[in-house]
Design a protein around this motif. Structure first.
Motif, PDB file in Angstrom:
ATOM      1  N   ASP A 115     -51.844 -19.474 -60.661  1.00 46.37           N
ATOM      2  CA  ASP A 115     -53.296 -19.380 -60.801  1.00 46.37           C
ATOM      3  C   ASP A 115     -53.685 -18.455 -61.952  1.00 46.37           C
ATOM      4  N   ARG A 116     -52.987 -17.355 -62.080  1.00 43.92           N
ATOM      5  CA  ARG A 116     -53.312 -16.387 -63.127  1.00 43.92           C
ATOM      6  C   ARG A 116     -52.991 -16.932 -64.519  1.00 43.92           C
ATOM      7  N   ALA A 117     -51.834 -17.554 -64.654  1.00 42.20           N
ATOM      8  CA  ALA A 117     -51.375 -18.028 -65.967  1.00 42.20           C
ATOM      9  C   ALA A 117     -51.853 -19.439 -66.285  1.00 42.20           C
ATOM     10  N   GLY A 118     -52.294 -20.191 -65.280  1.00 41.90           N
ATOM     11  CA  GLY A 118     -52.719 -21.559 -65.508  1.00 41.90           C
ATOM     12  C   GLY A 118     -51.577 -22.501 -65.812  1.00 41.90           C
ATOM     13  N   THR A 119     -50.380 -22.169 -65.331  1.00 38.57           N
ATOM     14  CA  THR A 119     -49.193 -22.973 -65.624  1.00 38.57           C
ATOM     15  C   THR A 119     -48.945 -24.005 -64.531  1.00 38.57           C
ATOM     16  N   ASP A 120     -48.162 -25.022 -64.879  1.00 44.10           N
ATOM     17  CA  ASP A 120     -47.916 -26.140 -63.963  1.00 44.10           C
ATOM     18  C   ASP A 120     -46.626 -26.010 -63.157  1.00 44.10           C
ATOM     19  N   VAL A 121     -45.707 -25.180 -63.607  1.00 41.14           N
ATOM     20  CA  VAL A 121     -44.436 -24.974 -62.904  1.00 41.14           C
ATOM     21  C   VAL A 121     -44.153 -23.481 -62.862  1.00 41.14           C
ATOM     22  N   VAL A 122     -43.704 -22.991 -61.710  1.00 44.35           N
ATOM     23  CA  VAL A 122     -43.321 -21.585 -61.576  1.00 44.35           C
ATOM     24  C   VAL A 122     -41.909 -21.510 -61.006  1.00 44.35           C
ATOM     25  N   ARG A 140     -36.487 -11.342 -67.518  1.00 43.53           N
ATOM     26  CA  ARG A 140     -37.793 -10.696 -67.366  1.00 43.53           C
ATOM     27  C   ARG A 140     -38.817 -11.722 -66.893  1.00 43.53           C
ATOM     28  N   THR A 141     -39.868 -11.226 -66.280  1.00 48.46           N
ATOM     29  CA  THR A 141     -40.963 -12.080 -65.818  1.00 48.46           C
ATOM     30  C   THR A 141     -41.743 -12.597 -67.024  1.00 48.46           C
ATOM     31  N   LEU A 142     -42.045 -13.882 -67.017  1.00 45.87           N
ATOM     32  CA  LEU A 142     -42.769 -14.520 -68.112  1.00 45.87           C
ATOM     33  C   LEU A 142     -43.981 -15.256 -67.540  1.00 45.87           C
ATOM     34  N   GLU A 143     -45.158 -14.872 -67.988  1.00 49.58           N
ATOM     35  CA  GLU A 143     -46.351 -15.571 -67.507  1.00 49.58           C
ATOM     36  C   GLU A 143     -46.448 -16.978 -68.075  1.00 49.58           C
ATOM     37  N   ARG A 144     -45.983 -17.157 -69.306  1.00 47.71           N
ATOM     38  CA  ARG A 144     -46.068 -18.492 -69.913  1.00 47.71           C
ATOM     39  C   ARG A 144     -44.908 -18.671 -70.883  1.00 47.71           C
ATOM     40  N   THR A 145     -44.127 -19.690 -70.650  1.00 44.21           N
ATOM     41  CA  THR A 145     -43.035 -20.028 -71.553  1.00 44.21           C
ATOM     42  C   THR A 145     -42.879 -21.542 -71.539  1.00 44.21           C
ATOM     43  N   ASP A 146     -41.797 -22.028 -72.138  1.00 41.78           N
ATOM     44  CA  ASP A 146     -41.513 -23.464 -72.127  1.00 41.78           C
ATOM     45  C   ASP A 146     -40.011 -23.666 -72.139  1.00 41.78           C
ATOM     46  N   ALA A 190     -40.770 -32.431 -65.396  1.00 44.47           N
ATOM     47  CA  ALA A 190     -41.888 -31.526 -65.130  1.00 44.47           C
ATOM     48  C   ALA A 190     -41.992 -30.452 -66.215  1.00 44.47           C
ATOM     49  N   TYR A 191     -40.862 -29.890 -66.627  1.00 48.50           N
ATOM     50  CA  TYR A 191     -40.870 -28.904 -67.713  1.00 48.50           C
ATOM     51  C   TYR A 191     -41.509 -29.492 -68.975  1.00 48.50           C
ATOM     52  N   LEU A 192     -41.100 -30.711 -69.300  1.00 46.59           N
ATOM     53  CA  LEU A 192     -41.550 -31.322 -70.554  1.00 46.59           C
ATOM     54  C   LEU A 192     -43.024 -31.740 -70.505  1.00 46.59           C
ATOM     55  N   ARG A 193     -43.514 -32.096 -69.342  1.00 45.68           N
ATOM     56  CA  ARG A 193     -44.900 -32.544 -69.230  1.00 45.68           C
ATOM     57  C   ARG A 193     -45.851 -31.400 -68.871  1.00 45.68           C
ATOM     58  N   ALA A 194     -45.309 -30.267 -68.477  1.00 43.73           N
ATOM     59  CA  ALA A 194     -46.142 -29.170 -67.974  1.00 43.73           C
ATOM     60  C   ALA A 194     -46.970 -28.521 -69.073  1.00 43.73           C
ATOM     61  N   ASP A 195     -48.140 -28.039 -68.670  1.00 40.22           N
ATOM     62  CA  ASP A 195     -48.933 -27.151 -69.523  1.00 40.22           C
ATOM     63  C   ASP A 195     -48.486 -25.728 -69.217  1.00 40.22           C
ATOM     64  N   GLY A 196     -47.291 -25.392 -69.658  1.00 43.75           N
ATOM     65  CA  GLY A 196     -46.753 -24.054 -69.477  1.00 43.75           C
ATOM     66  C   GLY A 196     -45.927 -23.905 -68.210  1.00 43.75           C
ATOM     67  N   VAL A 197     -44.932 -23.030 -68.292  1.00 48.14           N
ATOM     68  CA  VAL A 197     -44.037 -22.703 -67.184  1.00 48.14           C
ATOM     69  C   VAL A 197     -44.014 -21.185 -67.043  1.00 48.14           C
ATOM     70  N   SER A 198     -44.024 -20.689 -65.809  1.00 48.54           N
ATOM     71  CA  SER A 198     -43.943 -19.254 -65.551  1.00 48.54           C
ATOM     72  C   SER A 198     -42.624 -18.917 -64.873  1.00 48.54           C
ATOM     73  N   VAL A 199     -42.175 -17.681 -65.061  1.00 50.76           N
ATOM     74  CA  VAL A 199     -40.939 -17.193 -64.442  1.00 50.76           C
ATOM     75  C   VAL A 199     -41.239 -15.893 -63.711  1.00 50.76           C
ATOM     76  N   VAL A 200     -40.994 -15.867 -62.398  1.00 54.80           N
ATOM     77  CA  VAL A 200     -41.096 -14.643 -61.608  1.00 54.80           C
ATOM     78  C   VAL A 200     -39.687 -14.085 -61.467  1.00 54.80           C
ATOM     79  N   ALA A 201     -39.363 -13.069 -62.258  1.00 54.83           N
ATOM     80  CA  ALA A 201     -37.999 -12.551 -62.320  1.00 54.83           C
ATOM     81  C   ALA A 201     -37.820 -11.237 -61.583  1.00 54.83           C
ATOM     82  N   ASP A 202     -38.909 -10.594 -61.164  1.00 59.46           N
ATOM     83  CA  ASP A 202     -38.807  -9.254 -60.581  1.00 59.46           C
ATOM     84  C   ASP A 202     -38.821  -9.256 -59.051  1.00 59.46           C
TER      85      ASP A 202
END
Length: 407
Positions: A115-122, A140-146, A190-202
């Motif tokens: 919700d915060r990052a507006g990404t399609d996959v977490v 590391r945690t990434l709010e938006r990557t690909d 999903a990665y390829l079609r997503a509007d951004g991917v987030s990573v919760v690493a912590d």
């Protein structure tokens, strides 16, 4: 009264999941996100060990809505996941395997991130319990990557949070014709079609549990299934990513993780008939997807093996593997200017006729060579140059890092 849409639907496909299922369901019940924000859709895929009864008992006591569907065995995880996805109503879906479990804050953290990052996959951090787990993407945690600028391509299991609108917009479902690698195909798309991917690493969101009873959701199969999986993933990447460096980067995953192991030590133990069949299955994949760009991204030993697969030279491949399994020193190092070549088997062998470019070290491999610099200047020459500069500064009365003394 209108019922609010849940934030997330947890989809559980279960087959012969006892006693692991009990701890899995307990981890869902313990989620901090709040039961009004969650729904569960659980599919018993023809179990005979009490899995279905356990799911129904959970539905009776759980604080969140739980739908239990019981069906005949489908043979793999794709069918139950698709059934669950068709019944999901949450803004997001999360696929939870029945023998694994969630960290208590997993759903809350992942939904908040999306919700915060507006990404399609977490992706939530995964930890193995009695088994290995992917590691390289949790730095590391990434709010938006690909998928191009991170290591997420090396975790293609389905245990991710997906925005359901993304899946519905593209009609995405798990391929039920694949007996292995179906989750890799789904997740890569999903990665390829997503509007951004987030990573919760912590925070450890997911515990990947190794079963000790030998039972798994996916039925075992022969080596041909691995080639089916590699083909499907390679074809998907080729269909969605134009030819060039980005496609080459993604092709690393199916080449190294799925295809290359078939031509490792196991190839030494294969019969001649199986070896010939593996080379036959690999041929169309190599013809369509093996490029110089992919080759350059590989380590020399990996590139050499796949080059020999592409050329259909099993006798040379067996020679490389025999030396590899004896754990001999990796190679004699050869330098040509700024390039470093690793003299693995058949290097410089005119009869073998393997191009020297196959043995060209990647930048990472080259940097491990003592005295190597990317500009090609030998270490001894660099030291001599530095010494001459120090002497010249001293003769002019210049202190290290300072200016010449005033006349």
């Amino acid at each position: 009264m209108t019922v609010a849409q849940p934030d997330v639907t947890v989809i559980i496909g279960a087959y012969e999941a006892m006693p692991y299922l009990a701890e899995c369901l307990a981890s869902v019940e313990a989620q901090t996100i709040g039961p009004e924000r969650v729904e569960v859709v659980a599919v018993d895929d023809g179990s005979t060990d009490g899995t279905g009864r356990c799911l129904e008992e959970f539905a009776d006591r759980a604080p969140m809505p739980v739908t239990v569907i019981r069906q005949q065995n489908s043979g793999g995880p794709s069918g139950p996941r698709n059934v669950g996805l068709a019944r999901a109503s949450g803004r997001y879906v999360f696929f939870l395997d029945a023998d694994d479990r969630l960290g208590p804050e997993a759903l809350e953290r992942m939904v908040d991130m999306a919700d915060r990052a507006g990404t399609d996959v977490v992706l939530g951090r995964i930890e193995g319990v009695n088994r290995g787990a992917p590691k390289s993407m949790w730095g590391r945690t990434l709010e938006r990557t690909d998928v191009y600028s991170s290591n997420i391509k090396y975790t293609l299991s389905a245990q991710k949070l997906f925005r359901r609108a993304l899946l519905e917009r593209h009609g995405m479902r798990f391929d039920e014709s694949l007996w292995t690698g179906e989750d890799a195909l789904f997740t890569m798309e999903a990665y390829l079609r997503a509007d951004g991917v987030s990573v919760v690493a912590d925070y450890t969101c997911y515990y990947l549990v190794g079963r000790t009873d030998g039972k798994h959701v996916t039925k075992s199969g022969g080596y041909t299934l691995r080639f089916d999986s590699a083909r499907a993933l390679m074809d998907l990447i080729a269909a969605l990513v134009p030819a060039g460096p980005r496609r080459d980067l993604l092709m690393l995953r199916p080449f190294t993780i799925t295809l290359l192991p078939q031509f490792g030590p196991v190839f030494l133990r294969d019969t001649d008939e199986v070896r010939a069949r593996k080379l036959e299955l690999a041929q169309p994949l190599m013809e369509r997807h093996w490029t110089e760009g992919v080759a350059r991204l590989l380590k020399v030993e990996e590139r050499l093996r796949l080059h020999l697969v592409a050329e259909r030279r099993p006798e040379l491949l067996l020679g490389v593997l025999r030396l590899r399994t004896k754990e001999r020193p990796p190679a004699v190092l050869k330098r040509r200017g700024r390039h470093v070549y690793l003299a693995y088997p058949y290097y410089g062998d005119r009869e073998a006729g393997i191009p020297d470019s196959v043995y060209l070290a990647s930048p990472r491999e080259a940097r491990a060579v003592p005295g190597y610099r990317e500009d090609g200047t030998p270490a001894v020459l660099r030291r001599a140059v530095r010494r001459v500069r120090r002497l010249l500064r001293a003769s002019r009365g210049v202190k290290p890092g300072g200016k010449a003394a005033a006349a």
